[in-house]
Design an enzyme around this catalytic site. Structure first.
Site, PDB file in Angstrom:
ATOM      1  N   GLY A   1     -13.214   1.842  -9.096  1.00 61.49           N
ATOM      2  CA  GLY A   1     -12.078   2.860  -8.998  1.00 61.49           C
ATOM      3  C   GLY A   1     -11.071   2.470 -10.182  1.00 61.49           C
TER       4      GLY A   1
ATOM      5  CB  ALA B   1       7.868   1.525  -2.542  1.00 59.71           C
TER       6      ALA B   1
ATOM      7  NE  ARG C   1      -2.292   2.002   0.321  1.00 63.99           N
ATOM      8  CZ  ARG C   1      -2.382   0.824   0.909  1.00 63.99           C
ATOM      9  NH1 ARG C   1      -3.395  -0.173   0.519  1.00 63.99           N
ATOM     10  NH2 ARG C   1      -1.870   0.357   2.068  1.00 63.99           N
TER      11      ARG C   1
ATOM     12  N   GLY D   1       6.582  -4.222   4.854  1.00 60.65           N
ATOM     13  CA  GLY D   1       5.252  -3.256   4.844  1.00 60.65           C
ATOM     14  C   GLY D   1       4.240  -3.591   3.587  1.00 60.65           C
TER      15      GLY D   1
ATOM     16  CD  GLU E   1     -13.258   6.858 -11.380  1.00 55.09           C
ATOM     17  OE1 GLU E   1     -12.019   5.903 -10.866  1.00 55.09           O
ATOM     18  OE2 GLU E   1     -13.303   7.778 -11.003  1.00 55.09           O
TER      19      GLU E   1
ATOM     20  CB  VAL F   1     -12.153   4.301  -3.763  1.00 53.27           C
ATOM     21  CG1 VAL F   1     -13.120   3.417  -4.678  1.00 53.27           C
ATOM     22  CG2 VAL F   1     -12.169   3.696  -2.298  1.00 53.27           C
TER      23      VAL F   1
ATOM     24  CG  HIS G   1      19.791   0.343 -33.445  1.00 54.14           C
ATOM     25  ND1 HIS G   1      18.705   0.715 -33.525  1.00 54.14           N
ATOM     26  CD2 HIS G   1      19.841  -0.481 -34.603  1.00 54.14           C
ATOM     27  CE1 HIS G   1      17.900   0.371 -34.599  1.00 54.14           C
ATOM     28  NE2 HIS G   1      18.705  -0.652 -35.116  1.00 54.14           N
TER      29      HIS G   1
ATOM     30  CD  GLU H   1       5.826  -4.222  10.229  1.00 54.91           C
ATOM     31  OE1 GLU H   1       5.995  -3.138   9.871  1.00 54.91           O
ATOM     32  OE2 GLU H   1       4.523  -4.571  10.247  1.00 54.91           O
ATOM     33  CE  LYS H   2      -0.364  -2.285  12.264  1.00 54.35           C
ATOM     34  NZ  LYS H   2      -1.284  -3.257  11.376  1.00 54.35           N
TER      35      LYS H   2
HETATM   36  C1  LIG Z   1      -1.463  -2.848  -4.532  1.00 50.00           C
HETATM   37  C2  LIG Z   1      -0.563  -1.772  -4.528  1.00 50.00           C
HETATM   38  C3  LIG Z   1       0.347  -1.702  -5.448  1.00 50.00           C
HETATM   39  C4  LIG Z   1       1.580  -0.732  -5.122  1.00 50.00           C
HETATM   40  N1  LIG Z   1       2.433  -0.600  -6.339  1.00 50.00           N
HETATM   41  C5  LIG Z   1       3.294   0.416  -6.026  1.00 50.00           C
HETATM   42  C6  LIG Z   1       4.619   0.483  -7.250  1.00 50.00           C
HETATM   43  O1  LIG Z   1       4.521  -0.517  -8.010  1.00 50.00           O
HETATM   44  N2  LIG Z   1       5.433   1.347  -6.789  1.00 50.00           N
HETATM   45  C7  LIG Z   1       5.338   2.380  -5.780  1.00 50.00           C
HETATM   46  O2  LIG Z   1       6.349   2.914  -5.489  1.00 50.00           O
HETATM   47  N3  LIG Z   1       4.219   2.112  -4.942  1.00 50.00           N
HETATM   48  C8  LIG Z   1       3.560   1.211  -4.840  1.00 50.00           C
HETATM   49  N4  LIG Z   1       2.441   1.041  -3.814  1.00 50.00           N
HETATM   50  C9  LIG Z   1       2.564   2.060  -2.684  1.00 50.00           C
HETATM   51  C10 LIG Z   1       3.517   1.441  -1.889  1.00 50.00           C
HETATM   52  O3  LIG Z   1       3.286   0.174  -1.349  1.00 50.00           O
HETATM   53  C11 LIG Z   1       3.750   2.547  -0.616  1.00 50.00           C
HETATM   54  O4  LIG Z   1       3.823   3.765  -1.004  1.00 50.00           O
HETATM   55  C12 LIG Z   1       4.707   2.024   0.468  1.00 50.00           C
HETATM   56  O5  LIG Z   1       4.578   0.857   0.821  1.00 50.00           O
HETATM   57  C13 LIG Z   1       4.681   2.861   1.471  1.00 50.00           C
HETATM   58  O6  LIG Z   1       5.781   2.738   2.389  1.00 50.00           O
HETATM   59  P1  LIG Z   1       5.603   3.030   4.124  1.00 50.00           P
HETATM   60  O7  LIG Z   1       6.872   2.623   4.570  1.00 50.00           O
HETATM   61  O8  LIG Z   1       5.357   4.324   4.072  1.00 50.00           O
HETATM   62  O9  LIG Z   1       4.204   2.414   4.692  1.00 50.00           O
HETATM   63  P2  LIG Z   1       3.906   0.726   4.494  1.00 50.00           P
HETATM   64  O10 LIG Z   1       4.651   0.146   3.445  1.00 50.00           O
HETATM   65  O11 LIG Z   1       2.407   0.629   4.578  1.00 50.00           O
HETATM   66  O12 LIG Z   1       4.571   0.172   5.727  1.00 50.00           O
HETATM   67  C14 LIG Z   1       4.038   0.561   6.975  1.00 50.00           C
HETATM   68  C15 LIG Z   1       4.136  -0.660   7.961  1.00 50.00           C
HETATM   69  O13 LIG Z   1       4.063  -0.280   9.148  1.00 50.00           O
HETATM   70  C16 LIG Z   1       3.552  -1.190  10.104  1.00 50.00           C
HETATM   71  N5  LIG Z   1       2.611  -0.650  11.182  1.00 50.00           N
HETATM   72  C17 LIG Z   1       1.614   0.231  11.005  1.00 50.00           C
HETATM   73  N6  LIG Z   1       1.342   0.630  12.529  1.00 50.00           N
HETATM   74  C18 LIG Z   1       2.104   0.048  13.302  1.00 50.00           C
HETATM   75  C19 LIG Z   1       2.329   0.298  14.594  1.00 50.00           C
HETATM   76  N7  LIG Z   1       1.587   0.756  15.377  1.00 50.00           N
HETATM   77  N8  LIG Z   1       3.339  -0.601  15.116  1.00 50.00           N
HETATM   78  C20 LIG Z   1       4.204  -1.244  14.429  1.00 50.00           C
HETATM   79  N9  LIG Z   1       4.128  -1.283  13.039  1.00 50.00           N
HETATM   80  C21 LIG Z   1       3.215  -0.710  12.635  1.00 50.00           C
HETATM   81  C22 LIG Z   1       2.528  -1.872   8.899  1.00 50.00           C
HETATM   82  O14 LIG Z   1       2.128  -3.045   9.401  1.00 50.00           O
HETATM   83  C23 LIG Z   1       3.357  -1.864   7.910  1.00 50.00           C
HETATM   84  O15 LIG Z   1       4.323  -3.026   7.718  1.00 50.00           O
HETATM   85  C24 LIG Z   1       1.414  -0.071  -4.150  1.00 50.00           C
HETATM   86  C25 LIG Z   1       0.392  -0.098  -2.977  1.00 50.00           C
HETATM   87  C26 LIG Z   1      -0.442  -0.952  -3.345  1.00 50.00           C
HETATM   88  C27 LIG Z   1      -1.596  -1.112  -2.236  1.00 50.00           C
END
Ligand SMILES: Cc1cc2nc3c(=O)[nH]c(=O)nc-3n(C[C@H](O)[C@H](O)[C@H](O)COP(=O)(O)OP(=O)(O)OC[C@H]3O[C@@H](n4cnc5c(N)ncnc54)[C@H](O)[C@@H]3O)c2cc1C
Length: 475
Positions: A186, A327, A279, A45, A209, A277, A451, A39-40
């Protein structure tokens, strides 16, 4: 210490410690595989550090302040003041507790953790660059890799992210002050959640929007409730306009210039502009070509039902593998990939993936809408329970919204649901469970619900679909 000459070996290298990566790592370790997670930035995440969790903490706090300040009907008179610094501290504490938990859980399950940035250096090798001066590199040889590098906010031309003016969602969630005037570009789910939050915390919010309504993927009656509640909060909407330029105005903040399709310009004064807008996947720093992998034209990694990429031994899970970018979807994909690597016949076969928008009121959806069910060849029947007929909703003074259930008329099988209500994010789980279990309307209607609760509305909606509702008029 310079570590350039160190090479370690692992069964499974997981790149990225978000809800896709850390869950995959733990499940793979539970299957007795030797697992290394890189993890970087921060464990947990985007979701735990800059997304789901901090946003829901702020939303909760904003709700508390707003409810206290608007409870005259209930005989409660209060004029809450928000201490944005104390609020940010509390929210950061919640995040720290969860991210610390992720690290501990990984270690307790025997996952080796490496802090650094991973990039492929061959089909079975990756290089990890450690942060900081003189920390150097190390190499890891792996049997299997799981790419879980997630996504980042898209930038638009003329609006480079800069905390003092142009916020990404991450900046907005990290702020310890509420701007007086906020322009949000957005009206997707992130834009709507954050505009509602900042409006409740006291900002004057304008949402710009390009399309002609909020939340493009939702049905009209779902959007209508959320949009009109947002308008009641004082949020102004400008549809059919795209943000085109940004001007700094001496001493008085910024101006956001927008343009319609016909080239008509408008200007909005602001202290901050939040760009929400969409990701994009994080694949550009992975040196995928060194492993022999190529992302699709949109940058996402294509995968099969096990999360396997074009390479048999490399998997991709979560946002980096495309929709649904949520997530809980990332975590399930992580579990499936880990089990597949362990040789189990795991596959993604979810009948329905729920989603929630934490606006006011919340939206929860799962499975098919009526139109989608018809398009898929079902003969859909729909049942609804308006919240104004729910005793619990009345006791909560929250009567905008409805619970809708969609089923296949001949068989009665539940196919989907759309809920606009307080706690819709929780209520939708019942309909999701019904879909996964192959439950029918009669099963849902015949389940005795406590209820007075909001979940009774799910039972009532099922009864309504069967023409047997007691508390609403039947179809
Ligand atoms: C404001 C906001 C609100 C959200 N609310 C919700 C919600 O309520 N419910 C929901 O289900 N989803 C929500 N999401 C979406 C959710 O955050 C993502 O779908 C989820 O985090 C994706 O998980 P992931 O493990 O794929 O990636 P991430 O959580 O993005 O994790 C990826 C990780 O990889 C690391 N990384 C990247 N490249 C490298 C590398 N080369 N080497 C080492 N580490 C690296 C990053 O640092 C990061 O920690 C929200 C997103 C945002 C932005």
């Amino acid at each position: 210490m310079v570590m350039g000459d160190v090479t370690t070996g692992t069964d499974v290298l997981v790149i990225g410690g978000g809800p896709g990566g850390y869950v995959a790592a733990i499940r793979a370790a539970q299957r007795d595989l030797d697992v290394t997670l890189v993890e970087k930035d921060a464990y947990g995440g985007t979701c735990l550090n800059h997304g789901c969790i901090p946003s829901k903490a702020l939303i909760h706090a904003a709700d508390v302040a707003h409810e206290a300040g608007t409870a005259e009907d209930l005989g409660i008179h209060a004029d809450p003041a928000v201490d944005a610094v104390a609020l940010a501290d509390w929210k950061d504490g919640v995040v720290d507790q969860l991210t610390g938990g992720v690290e501990k859980l990984c270690k307790a399950n025997g996952v080796t953790l490496i802090e650094g940035t991973a990039a492929f250096s061959g089909e079975h090798t990756a290089r990890i660059a450690h942060g900081g001066d003189g920390q150097g590199m190390e190499s890891v040889e792996f049997e299997h890799a799981i790419v879980a590098t997630g996504s980042r906010p898209i930038e638009i031309p003329n609006f480079p992210y800069a905390e003092e003016t142009v916020w990404s969602s991450r900046d907005a969630l990290g702020a310890d002050a509420v701007p007086d005037r906020l322009v949000v570009v957005g009206a997707g789910y992130i834009g709507m959640e954050l505009s509602t939050t900042f409006a409740k915390l006291g900002a004057d919010v304008t949402v710009v929007e390009m399309l002609d309504d909020v939340l493009p993927t939702y049905e009209d009656d779902v959007k209508r409730v959320v949009r009109s509640r947002a308008e009641e909060l004082g949020i102004e909407f400008s549809f059919g306009e795209g943000a085109s330029d940004l001007r700094e105005v001496d001493g008085t903040g910024i101006e956001v210039v927008t343009e319609t399709e016909d080239g008509e310009e408008s200007v909005y004064g602001a202290d901050r502009v939040l760009v929400a807008v969409g990701r994009e996947p994080v694949t550009d720093t992975l040196e995928l070509d060194a492993a022999g992998l190529e992302p699709g034209s949109d940058g996402f990694l294509e995968t099969d039902v096990q999360g396997r990429t074009d390479l048999d031994h490399v998997f991709a899970v979560g946002d980096v593998a495309g929709d649904p970018m949520l997530a809980h979807a990332a975590s399930r994909e992580g579990i499936v990939a880990a089990e597949a690597i362990a040789g189990e016949p795991a596959a993604l076969d979810a009948q329905a993936v729920p989603s929630a928008v934490f606006t006011d009121p919340e939206i929860g959806t799962v499975g098919l809408t009526e139109a989608e069910a018809a398009a898929e060849g079902f003969d859909p029947v729909v049942g609804e329970m308006p919240l104004r007929a729910s005793g619990r909703a009345l006791t909560m003074n929250e009567t905008d919204g409805f619970v809708r259930i969609v089923a296949d008329e001949p068989s009665g099988y539940v196919l989907g649901g759309q809920v606009v209500a307080p706690e819709a994010s929780e209520l939708i789980a019942e309909i999701g469970l019904a879909i996964e279990m192959g439950a029918t309307l009669a099963d849902v209607a015949g389940t005795i619900h406590t209820h007075p609760t909001l979940s009774e509305a799910v039972m009532e909606a099922a009864e309504n679909a069967m023409g047997q509702a007691i508390h609403t008029l039947n179809r």
